[in-house]
Design a protein around this motif. Structure first.
Motif, mmCIF file in Angstrom:
data_model
loop_
_atom_site.group_PDB
_atom_site.id
_atom_site.type_symbol
_atom_site.label_atom_id
_atom_site.label_comp_id
_atom_site.label_asym_id
_atom_site.label_seq_id
_atom_site.Cartn_x
_atom_site.Cartn_y
_atom_site.Cartn_z
ATOM 1 N N LEU A 52 -35.401 22.663 -0.880
ATOM 2 C CA LEU A 52 -34.567 22.513 0.240
ATOM 3 C C LEU A 52 -35.187 21.728 1.410
ATOM 4 O O LEU A 52 -34.780 20.621 2.001
ATOM 5 C CB LEU A 52 -33.684 23.669 0.770
ATOM 6 N N GLN A 53 -36.354 22.191 1.733
ATOM 7 C CA GLN A 53 -37.115 21.527 2.725
ATOM 8 C C GLN A 53 -37.418 20.191 2.663
ATOM 9 O O GLN A 53 -37.391 19.210 3.403
ATOM 10 C CB GLN A 53 -38.561 22.351 2.910
ATOM 11 N N LYS A 54 -37.851 19.805 1.205
ATOM 12 C CA LYS A 54 -38.149 18.388 0.760
ATOM 13 C C LYS A 54 -37.025 17.506 0.704
ATOM 14 O O LYS A 54 -37.085 16.437 1.338
ATOM 15 C CB LYS A 54 -38.766 18.425 -0.635
ATOM 16 N N THR A 55 -35.970 18.258 0.319
ATOM 17 C CA THR A 55 -34.765 17.222 0.352
ATOM 18 C C THR A 55 -34.309 16.929 1.603
ATOM 19 O O THR A 55 -33.785 15.662 1.916
ATOM 20 C CB THR A 55 -33.624 18.098 -0.487
ATOM 21 N N LEU A 56 -34.223 17.891 2.427
ATOM 22 C CA LEU A 56 -33.865 17.604 4.072
ATOM 23 C C LEU A 56 -34.766 16.625 4.712
ATOM 24 O O LEU A 56 -34.395 15.520 5.369
ATOM 25 C CB LEU A 56 -33.797 18.782 4.740
ATOM 26 N N GLY A 88 -34.559 15.210 12.429
ATOM 27 C CA GLY A 88 -33.715 14.622 13.222
ATOM 28 C C GLY A 88 -32.394 13.798 12.432
ATOM 29 O O GLY A 88 -31.565 13.291 13.050
ATOM 30 N N ARG A 89 -32.453 13.805 11.420
ATOM 31 C CA ARG A 89 -31.159 13.371 10.694
ATOM 32 C C ARG A 89 -29.899 14.099 10.441
ATOM 33 O O ARG A 89 -28.818 13.649 10.563
ATOM 34 C CB ARG A 89 -31.487 13.126 9.197
ATOM 35 N N ILE A 90 -30.038 15.508 10.940
ATOM 36 C CA ILE A 90 -28.931 16.523 11.053
ATOM 37 C C ILE A 90 -28.950 16.898 12.579
ATOM 38 O O ILE A 90 -30.071 17.528 13.086
ATOM 39 C CB ILE A 90 -29.022 17.566 10.097
ATOM 40 N N ARG A 91 -27.809 16.732 13.140
ATOM 41 C CA ARG A 91 -27.604 17.392 14.548
ATOM 42 C C ARG A 91 -26.340 18.361 14.570
ATOM 43 O O ARG A 91 -25.525 18.044 13.907
ATOM 44 C CB ARG A 91 -27.418 16.334 15.299
ATOM 45 N N THR A 92 -26.457 19.430 14.898
ATOM 46 C CA THR A 92 -25.630 20.614 14.773
ATOM 47 C C THR A 92 -24.866 20.671 16.124
ATOM 48 O O THR A 92 -25.225 20.271 17.101
ATOM 49 C CB THR A 92 -26.130 21.941 14.328
ATOM 50 N N TYR A 93 -23.546 20.935 15.771
ATOM 51 C CA TYR A 93 -22.499 21.127 16.867
ATOM 52 C C TYR A 93 -21.640 22.296 16.769
ATOM 53 O O TYR A 93 -21.094 22.485 15.608
ATOM 54 C CB TYR A 93 -21.708 19.834 16.905
ATOM 55 N N TYR A 94 -21.617 23.245 17.529
ATOM 56 C CA TYR A 94 -20.972 24.566 17.249
ATOM 57 C C TYR A 94 -19.646 24.534 18.226
ATOM 58 O O TYR A 94 -19.581 24.496 19.360
ATOM 59 C CB TYR A 94 -21.922 25.820 17.877
ATOM 60 N N LEU A 95 -18.580 24.873 17.308
ATOM 61 C CA LEU A 95 -17.196 24.922 17.926
ATOM 62 C C LEU A 95 -16.677 26.404 17.715
ATOM 63 O O LEU A 95 -16.780 26.835 16.501
ATOM 64 C CB LEU A 95 -16.307 23.847 17.244
ATOM 65 N N LEU A 96 -16.174 26.812 18.816
ATOM 66 C CA LEU A 96 -15.486 28.248 18.682
ATOM 67 C C LEU A 96 -14.254 28.366 17.933
ATOM 68 O O LEU A 96 -13.414 27.202 18.608
ATOM 69 C CB LEU A 96 -15.545 28.875 19.925
ATOM 70 N N ARG A 97 -14.035 29.053 17.005
ATOM 71 C CA ARG A 97 -12.611 28.902 16.123
ATOM 72 C C ARG A 97 -11.466 29.016 17.046
ATOM 73 O O ARG A 97 -10.573 28.125 16.944
ATOM 74 C CB ARG A 97 -12.833 29.921 15.059
ATOM 75 N N ASP A 98 -11.342 30.117 17.768
ATOM 76 C CA ASP A 98 -10.255 30.362 18.672
ATOM 77 C C ASP A 98 -9.829 29.411 19.635
ATOM 78 O O ASP A 98 -8.777 29.199 20.077
ATOM 79 C CB ASP A 98 -10.142 31.699 19.327
ATOM 80 N N VAL A 122 -29.454 29.826 9.422
ATOM 81 C CA VAL A 122 -29.900 28.929 8.243
ATOM 82 C C VAL A 122 -29.562 27.727 8.332
ATOM 83 O O VAL A 122 -30.432 26.673 7.999
ATOM 84 C CB VAL A 122 -29.381 29.694 6.735
ATOM 85 N N LEU A 123 -28.199 27.531 8.589
ATOM 86 C CA LEU A 123 -27.927 25.884 8.946
ATOM 87 C C LEU A 123 -28.665 25.329 10.054
ATOM 88 O O LEU A 123 -29.091 24.165 9.939
ATOM 89 C CB LEU A 123 -26.588 26.142 9.534
ATOM 90 N N GLU A 124 -29.152 26.187 11.130
ATOM 91 C CA GLU A 124 -29.834 25.647 12.231
ATOM 92 C C GLU A 124 -31.385 25.422 11.811
ATOM 93 O O GLU A 124 -31.965 24.097 12.053
ATOM 94 C CB GLU A 124 -29.710 26.477 13.410
ATOM 95 N N LYS A 125 -31.855 26.201 10.859
ATOM 96 C CA LYS A 125 -33.134 25.846 10.317
ATOM 97 C C LYS A 125 -33.288 24.710 9.376
ATOM 98 O O LYS A 125 -34.149 23.855 9.477
ATOM 99 C CB LYS A 125 -33.552 27.148 9.507
ATOM 100 N N MET A 126 -31.903 24.247 8.769
ATOM 101 C CA MET A 126 -31.751 23.067 7.887
ATOM 102 C C MET A 126 -31.725 21.754 8.733
ATOM 103 O O MET A 126 -32.701 20.907 8.488
ATOM 104 C CB MET A 126 -30.675 23.285 7.184
ATOM 105 N N ALA A 127 -30.954 21.937 9.859
ATOM 106 C CA ALA A 127 -31.296 20.606 10.849
ATOM 107 C C ALA A 127 -32.532 20.618 11.472
ATOM 108 O O ALA A 127 -32.921 19.211 11.554
ATOM 109 C CB ALA A 127 -30.151 21.044 11.977
#
Length: 208
Positions: A73-77, A113-123, A103-108
């Protein structure tokens, strides 16, 4: 004979709305600040949900420190060539989110720098959540993989790995209480050590 042009895919959300999303640090800070007030994220507040959120803080802290990405997974990212926005719909009281979001954050972080995470609260984003229901329910976390430039959807994933989802459906069909299900589910996560999450997301990233 020429085929009609394929309609352009609309953005999943506007640039302005994406800009309102939380970073991982801000998401964690929001949960901690609410916990200090005896609360959690979301519209519904109860002692039970606050207790769940307290446990989830501990789960996220543990995974932040100890979870390691699979080498493949590390290599693919690291090999990604395009840039993506990963929009993650979540809440602080959600046990699955606590097991998955780190885990998602560690992947980013591993993506150069190819993945940037954005967190939205469901409600706070039910109109978006309702476009990604699971069996008619607002199950979280939900990952939306978007092209960074157009904000159009590439893929989506969630709310939990297939094996955990099967466990959820089986336990629910057996009439288990929420407490019984939570005990089984988090026991499964503890034994799995994020492997199922990473294997499914490896397949997703390879398809980008």
């Amino acid at each position: 004979m020429t085929n009609p042009p394929i309609p352009a895919q609309p953005p999943v959300l506007s640039a302005e709305r994406l800009a309102t999303a939380l970073s991982y640090a801000q998401y964690r800070q929001r949960i901690d600040e609410l916990m200090a007030q005896g609360q959690t994220t979301g519209e519904t507040q109860s002692p039970e949900l606050t207790d769940y959120a307290k446990l989830n803080i501990q789960r996220m802290q543990r995974l932040d420190k100890k979870a390691e990405l699979l080498p493949e997974l590390q290599k693919t990212l690291e090999a990604l060539t395009q840039e993506y926005a990963w929009v993650i719909i979540t809440e602080g009281w959600c046990g699955d989110a606590a097991q998955i979001v780190p885990v998602l954050e560690k992947m980013a972080q591993a993506s150069n720098g190819r993945i940037r995470t954005y967190y939205l609260l469901r409600d706070e984003n039910l109109d978006l959540m309702d476009r990604y229901l699971t069996n008619g329910g607002r199950a979280i976390p939900k990952l939306l993989v978007l092209h960074a430039d157009t904000r159009t959807e590439v893929a989506n994933w969630g709310p939990r790995p297939a094996e955990a989802q099967d466990l959820f459906l089986e336990t629910k069909a057996a009439g288990a209480t929420h407490e019984e299900f939570a005990e089984k589910l988090h026991g499964w996560y503890a034994q799995d050590k994020t492997r199922a999450i990473q294997q499914e997301l490896l397949a997703l990233v390879r398809g980008l």
